[in-house]
Motif scaffolding. Structure first.
Motif, PDB file in Angstrom:
ATOM      1  N   ASN A 143       0.789  -1.229   0.000  1.00 26.32           N
ATOM      2  CA  ASN A 143       0.000   0.000   0.000  1.00 26.32           C
ATOM      3  C   ASN A 143       0.822   1.281   0.000  1.00 26.32           C
ATOM      4  O   ASN A 143       0.585   2.183   0.795  1.00 26.32           O
ATOM      5  N   ARG A 144       1.813   1.336  -0.872  1.00 23.12           N
ATOM      6  CA  ARG A 144       2.556   2.588  -1.012  1.00 23.12           C
ATOM      7  C   ARG A 144       2.273   3.138  -2.406  1.00 23.12           C
ATOM      8  O   ARG A 144       2.610   2.532  -3.404  1.00 23.12           O
ATOM      9  N   PRO A 145       1.645   4.310  -2.471  1.00 24.40           N
ATOM     10  CA  PRO A 145       1.256   4.843  -3.777  1.00 24.40           C
ATOM     11  C   PRO A 145       2.434   5.449  -4.537  1.00 24.40           C
ATOM     12  O   PRO A 145       2.500   6.650  -4.746  1.00 24.40           O
ATOM     13  N   LYS A 146       3.364   4.608  -4.924  1.00 23.08           N
ATOM     14  CA  LYS A 146       4.486   5.070  -5.750  1.00 23.08           C
ATOM     15  C   LYS A 146       4.706   4.030  -6.846  1.00 23.08           C
ATOM     16  O   LYS A 146       4.693   2.844  -6.577  1.00 23.08           O
ATOM     17  N   ALA A 147       4.900   4.506  -8.065  1.00 24.42           N
ATOM     18  CA  ALA A 147       5.128   3.580  -9.165  1.00 24.42           C
ATOM     19  C   ALA A 147       6.620   3.261  -9.253  1.00 24.42           C
ATOM     20  O   ALA A 147       7.399   4.058  -9.740  1.00 24.42           O
ATOM     21  N   ALA A 148       7.012   2.092  -8.724  1.00 31.62           N
ATOM     22  CA  ALA A 148       8.417   1.690  -8.785  1.00 31.62           C
ATOM     23  C   ALA A 148       8.579   0.634  -9.872  1.00 31.62           C
ATOM     24  O   ALA A 148       7.688  -0.171 -10.100  1.00 31.62           O
ATOM     25  N   ALA A 149       9.742   0.654 -10.516  1.00 34.18           N
ATOM     26  CA  ALA A 149       9.956  -0.287 -11.612  1.00 34.18           C
ATOM     27  C   ALA A 149      10.071  -1.719 -11.100  1.00 34.18           C
ATOM     28  O   ALA A 149       9.656  -2.665 -11.754  1.00 34.18           O
ATOM     29  N   SER A 150      10.628  -1.885  -9.902  1.00 36.03           N
ATOM     30  CA  SER A 150      10.904  -3.228  -9.409  1.00 36.03           C
ATOM     31  C   SER A 150       9.645  -3.935  -8.917  1.00 36.03           C
ATOM     32  O   SER A 150       8.794  -3.329  -8.269  1.00 36.03           O
ATOM     33  N   ILE A 151       9.561  -5.228  -9.223  1.00 36.04           N
ATOM     34  CA  ILE A 151       8.409  -5.984  -8.737  1.00 36.04           C
ATOM     35  C   ILE A 151       8.588  -6.355  -7.269  1.00 36.04           C
ATOM     36  O   ILE A 151       7.689  -6.901  -6.640  1.00 36.04           O
ATOM     37  N   LEU A 152       9.761  -6.066  -6.702  1.00 36.21           N
ATOM     38  CA  LEU A 152       9.955  -6.344  -5.275  1.00 36.21           C
ATOM     39  C   LEU A 152       9.510  -5.162  -4.421  1.00 36.21           C
ATOM     40  O   LEU A 152       9.357  -5.279  -3.218  1.00 36.21           O
ATOM     41  N   ALA A 153       9.314  -4.009  -5.057  1.00 39.51           N
ATOM     42  CA  ALA A 153       8.946  -2.808  -4.312  1.00 39.51           C
ATOM     43  C   ALA A 153       7.461  -2.835  -3.963  1.00 39.51           C
ATOM     44  O   ALA A 153       6.663  -3.471  -4.650  1.00 39.51           O
ATOM     45  N   PRO A 154       7.097  -2.152  -2.869  1.00 41.64           N
ATOM     46  CA  PRO A 154       5.677  -2.057  -2.547  1.00 41.64           C
ATOM     47  C   PRO A 154       4.941  -1.173  -3.551  1.00 41.64           C
ATOM     48  O   PRO A 154       5.540  -0.305  -4.175  1.00 41.64           O
ATOM     49  N   GLY A 155       3.675  -1.404  -3.703  1.00 43.90           N
ATOM     50  CA  GLY A 155       2.858  -0.589  -4.600  1.00 43.90           C
ATOM     51  C   GLY A 155       1.447  -0.477  -4.034  1.00 43.90           C
ATOM     52  O   GLY A 155       1.238  -0.670  -2.834  1.00 43.90           O
ATOM     53  N   TYR A 156       0.503  -0.169  -4.893  1.00 49.72           N
ATOM     54  CA  TYR A 156      -0.884  -0.016  -4.460  1.00 49.72           C
ATOM     55  C   TYR A 156      -1.757  -0.357  -5.660  1.00 49.72           C
ATOM     56  O   TYR A 156      -1.269  -0.330  -6.791  1.00 49.72           O
ATOM     57  N   SER A 157      -3.000  -0.714  -5.443  1.00 47.87           N
ATOM     58  CA  SER A 157      -3.859  -0.971  -6.598  1.00 47.87           C
ATOM     59  C   SER A 157      -5.132  -0.144  -6.520  1.00 47.87           C
ATOM     60  O   SER A 157      -5.516   0.324  -5.446  1.00 47.87           O
ATOM     61  N   MET A 158      -5.776   0.042  -7.662  1.00 52.40           N
ATOM     62  CA  MET A 158      -6.954   0.911  -7.727  1.00 52.40           C
ATOM     63  C   MET A 158      -8.100   0.359  -6.879  1.00 52.40           C
ATOM     64  O   MET A 158      -8.706   1.078  -6.090  1.00 52.40           O
ATOM     65  N   ALA A 159      -8.376  -0.938  -7.064  1.00 48.68           N
ATOM     66  CA  ALA A 159      -9.484  -1.525  -6.317  1.00 48.68           C
ATOM     67  C   ALA A 159      -9.217  -1.425  -4.810  1.00 48.68           C
ATOM     68  O   ALA A 159     -10.123  -1.159  -4.019  1.00 48.68           O
TER      69      ALA A 159
END
Lengths: 367, 295, 336
Positions: C268-284
């Motif tokens: 749940n980190r709203p940052k677009a990182a290139a790595s698939i190991l990094a945290p991210g977030y989704s729209m739903a």
């Protein structure tokens, strides 16, 4: 759109009231100390409530005990979140709402005549996963803000180490965890950070969800505690009830008086008592960073919300007796479930508020 | 008989029998391996649920109402019943629409409209269930002015429709046209042959699609919170709030108390078992309707 | 269904497929009672149109609710990376990125193994195993996503952090796609858990589709001396192609709309990182996480716009999936 919905809902409620008014009988409701007053419905009454997740266990216990002696009354309270509770009571799809934070002025503007009745106190604790470090790690407001701002990156940072001379802090990166879902717990915590840290105030600020400068997000108290317990070096914030029940280790916080205070029911109630001094007439108050030697600094009241003018006499009567019972007999049940009871002074103020609640005829339900 | 064009390739000179058999062995092993790879985490999850939930299974769980914290002996009887009622409402609404739309896509529709409808069904499947919940809330709950099992059933129906529709379509397309030809030859009207021959032949496959959809909605929480709400009491009225296992599981799983967290796991286990029996019943019913014979 | 008995049901034990063209021709030629047929077609079309009407109403409602946000942010809603409810700044880019990446990861992992498993269940497994295994896989669709989420936190994430991710970093860490510390929580975890969740959908439908391919296909291939794999490859899969695509798309859509399990493990980190190991977030996830507590009109409006945008993303990804499949069609030598 909301306005039309509101209009429609009022209309529908009016129709609904017309239907159920006929059933009023005179079976006395128990529990209330002024038992002479409330005659309840002869038919079944169902009160529906929605809102905060935090007091849900306490409210269900109250409901269960209160309705044991009133077979014709059912109270269905569901935890859909504080914001949801505010929205539902505003649209009158429920009979009462509940929220961990008082309504904002904007929200109150859409729901004139809404009363805030405090029911108990909640506190937010910092929980961490550090091998060999039990509960009681001392954290200053500056350190707390620094960690969640991403400025303090390691556990052996001087900002933490200098207050904890006896504790062997590892040279390990801090993994901070915050709530990803909007929540009253987040609101209290960031309210606190906003109060103690100018940098936080200028940056993320305060709300049910904020733009976190660092760390990972987890859903719910259970998400945080799961993430913290499965990640060495992690720190997060959860409700006191949650930490106490699940035996998490939590920090001792430095309060406004400069004392380190562990979160306990007493220190939380003490924070509530010191908040009384600045209590406004509508009882909407924030008590973070409260004054007083014994006060735990990250705490807040949780409220039930109801309209001053009840459209259904039978329901209004039942609701006010339940709330009145909660403020008196109900308070005795709080501590067993790890909730901090209201200070006595505040119970009196809340009683006075309940007496303002009237039926469609304009008469108060409580004497 | 006409072989498929692909089969002709088999007649072309290949890399030799040995190589072909080796390759066959290789891919067979690969498929078996993928079965293992997939089933491992799935077993891990099921075992996890059983481990945490089995201890709480008792008669009381199915017959009692939820008990407050600190009181033992509570159950989720009303939520078990509620879930069944909600699934029934969802099926009553979703199955005719879902299967009907599938029949339309496979049998009736043509041209652009069919393409658009198929696409819409696909995209509808990607709508997060919370959005469906909020949509039904503003459409039904606000209009009826209260939470109701009906609203919950409608929301679940919307979640299940895309799966049912697309499964129905795909399986109808695979029904050999000879079946229909035979029926038509016997003078059966086209519509009757569509329903009683084609649809019936595809029924076991469609039943799988329906069961997948039912399994999915049985575990959905998000569309229910703002529609069916939840209920602490026994309630069978479709115009009143109704309890459901997923919402009760979520409420309990997120509570601070260990008793309740344990009950949430028992609830999850019971939910899987309930779906298991629904699945079994549907399969028996489908094969009965088929006349009992299936490859 | 009581009329079933009245009907002369032909006893058909063996069959074969004909090219789709003749089906269409037959569909076009009305035989028998025209009134009944017309009524039937009418009713079915009505059901088809219902499928059209529901999302149309949903979109209308979402557009209406998202007016504020549409007016205030315009196109910058798509490109901005700031999601700040306190200061009322909303941008959806990291969420779009996270949704697309996590569902792509899920597909990459789930599709090969699901199809492999489906083939195993329909053609290769010992017949005693087929039914119970297939049944089990179907059942897994019933596990509430909150359970997947907890399993993700306590089993999957530690496994990823301690064994899988260090290996990835050791061997592939120099590629930006795989760099970063092994957090466990992140895009990869989300992709894996989504893959596990969509496997039952893809597998069950694919298995049904494979089963529905007439045995004559298999018999013909075997008669020509095909090995078991050749039979599947050249006689079964081509006939089942369209159905398998349908199954994959259902799986994709489930992945796009999943909230609970994803939000538990994605970080749940709203940052677009290139790595698939990094945290991210989704729209739903952000819609589900923040809807209940959104306390201002603009905030709600931005969440509604996010829901609208998710519909667009689903649309585009569905189109792309179909296009990709059309590209590979010739290679597969499909006839269905």
């Amino acid at each position: 759109m909301t306005r039309t919905l509101f209009a429609v809902s009022i209309l529908a409620l009016a129709v609904g009231c017309g239907k159920s008014d006929g059933g009023a009988g005179d079976a006395p409701l128990p529990g209330s100390k002024k038992a002479d007053a409330p005659p309840a419905a002869g038919g079944k009454i169902t009160l529906t409530g929605a809102g905060a997740t935090f007091p849900y266990p306490l409210y269900t216990k109250w409901i269960s005990d209160f309705t044991k002696t009133t077979p014709d009354l059912q109270i269905n309270y569901q935890s859909i979140g504080s914001g949801g509770g505010i929205r539902q009571i505003t649209e009158r799809t429920v009979d009462f709402g509940a929220s961990d934070a008082p309504m904002s002025d904007e929200q109150l503007g859409k729901a004139p005549g809404m009363l805030h009745i405090p029911t108990c106190l909640g506190a937010v604790v910092l929980t961490y996963n550090l091998e060999g470090v039990p509960s009681g790690l001392k954290i200053t407001p500056e350190a707390a803000a620094g960690i969640f701002l991403g400025k303090i990156k390691d556990w052996d940072d001087p900002a933490i180490a200098k207050e904890n001379p006896g504790v062997k802090l590892p040279k390990k990166a801090i993994a901070s965890v915050h709530r990803s879902d909007g929540s009253g717990t987040t609101k209290i915590f960031v309210d606190y950070l906003t109060a103690v840290s100018p940098e936080w105030k200028a940056g993320p600020g305060s709300g049910t969800s904020v733009n976190w400068p660092s760390g990972l997000g987890a859903k719910g108290n259970e998400g945080i505690s799961g993430q913290v317990s499965s990640t060495p070096g992690a720190i997060g914030y959860v409700e006191l009830v949650y930490a106490a029940q699940n035996k998490l280790s939590y920090a001792s916080m430095k309060n406004a008086a400069g004392k380190f205070v562990l979160p306990t029911l007493e220190s939380v109630t003490a924070a509530g008592a010191s908040g009384l001094a600045k209590m406004p007439d509508d009882l909407r108050v924030s008590i973070v960073n409260a004054e007083g030697d014994a006060a735990y600094p990250i705490a807040g009241f949780t409220y039930m919300l109801l309209f001053k003018e009840q459209k259904d006499a039978a329901k209004g009567k039942a609701l006010t007796s339940f709330l009145s019972w909660s403020l008196h007999d109900g308070q005795k049940l709080t501590q067993a479930l790890n909730y901090a009871p209201l200070p006595d002074e505040l119970v009196k103020k809340a009683d006075a508020k309940l007496k303002l609640v009237t039926g469609p005829d304009g008469k108060a339900f409580l004497p | 008989m006409s072989a498929t064009p692909a089969a002709h390739r088999l007649l072309e000179p290949g890399p030799g029998d040995r190589a072909r058999h080796l390759r066959s062995r290789f891919f067979t092993v690969l498929c078996t391996l993928s079965a293992v790879v997939v089933l491992a985490p799935l077993f891990s999850i099921v075992l996890y649920v059983i481990k945490r939930g089995l201890a709480g299974v008792s008669i009381a769980f199915f017959t009692r109402l939820p008990a407050p914290v600190g009181e033992t002996g509570g159950g989720m009887g009303n939520a078990v019943v509620g879930t069944l009622v909600l699934i029934a409402i969802a099926c009553a609404i979703g199955l005719p629409i879902g299967v009907g739309a599938g029949v339309y896509l496979a049998e009736v529709g043509r041209g652009r409209l069919r393409t658009v409808i198929r696409f819409t069904a696909d995209v509808l499947g990607g709508v997060p269930s919370i959005t469906v919940g909020v949509f039904v809330y503003s459409l039904v709950v606000v209009a009826m002015h209260r939470f109701s099992a009906l609203a919950g059933g409608i929301a679940l129906a919307l979640v299940m429709i895309p799966t049912v529709t697309r499964t129905t379509e795909e399986l109808l397309r695979l029904v050999p046209p000879q079946l229909r030809e035979a029926a038509l030859g016997l003078g059966v009207p086209a519509w009757r042959s569509s329903i009683f021959i084609v649809l019936r032949t595809a029924l076991p496959g469609i039943a799988t699609g329906v069961m997948l959809a039912v399994a999915r909605i049985a575990g959905e929480t998000a569309p229910l919170i703002f529609t069916a709400f939840n209920n602490r009491y026994w309630s069978f009225a479709v115009d009143k709030p109704m309890a459901s296992l997923p919402v009760q599981i979520l409420t309990y799983a997120t509570s601070p108390y260990k008793d309740w967290q344990d009950q949430a796991w028992t609830g999850a286990l019971v939910l899987i078992v309930v779906v298991f029996f629904l699945n079994l019943t549907a399969r028996i019913a489908a094969s009965r309707a088929m006349g009992g014979s299936r490859r | 269904m009581s009329q079933v008995e009245e009907l002369p049901v032909p006893e058909v034990t063996s069959d074969r497929a004909t090219p789709a063209g003749s089906r269409d021709a037959m569909r076009a030629a009305p035989i028998g009672s025209p009134t009944g047929d017309r009524a039937f077609r009418g009713v079915m079309t009505l059901f088809g149109l219902t499928i059209l009407a529901v999302p149309a109403m949903m979109v209308a409602q979402l557009v209406r609710t998202s007016q504020l946000s549409l007016a205030k942010f315009g196109l910058s809603f798509l490109t901005s990376s700031t999601w700040d409810p306190v200061h009322q700044q909303f941008g959806a880019w990291p969420f779009i990125y996270g949704t697309v990446l996590s569902s792509l990861l899920a597909l990459v992992i789930a599709v090969p193994v699901s199809i492999g498993l489906a083939i195993f269940l329909s053609d290769l497994a010992p017949s005693r195993l087929r039914k119970p295994l297939g049944f089990l896989v179907e059942l897994l669709a019933a596990i509430p996503s909150v359970v997947y989420g907890f399993w993700g936190i306590f089993v999957l994430v530690p496994a990823l952090r301690e064994s899988v991710e260090p290996l990835i970093i050791k061997y592939l860490g120099s590629i930006p796609f795989f760099e970063g510390p092994p957090l466990g929580f992140g895009m990869l975890a989300a992709g894996v858990i989504l893959a596990i969740m969509i496997v039952p959908t893809i597998t069950s439908i694919t298995r049904e589709v494979l089963k529905a391919v007439p045995d004559t296909h298999r018999e013909a291939a075997i008669g020509l001396g095909a090995t078991p794999w050749d039979t599947i490859r050249y006689a079964v899969l081509p006939a089942a192609r369209s159905g398998i695509v349908g199954a994959i798309i259902l799986g994709l859509n489930r992945a796009l709309g999943e909230t609970m399990a994803v939000t538990m493990v994605i970080g749940n980190r709203p940052k677009a990182a290139a790595s698939i190991l990094a945290p991210g977030y989704s729209m739903a996830s952000v819609i589900a996480n923040e809807f209940a507590e959104a306390d201002s009109d603009l905030y709600l409006s931005a969440l509604a716009e996010m829901a609208l945008l998710l519909l667009c993303v689903a649309l585009v990804m569905n189109l792309m999936a179909r296009w990709l499949v059309a590209m590979t069609k010739n290679r597969m030598g499909g006839t269905a």
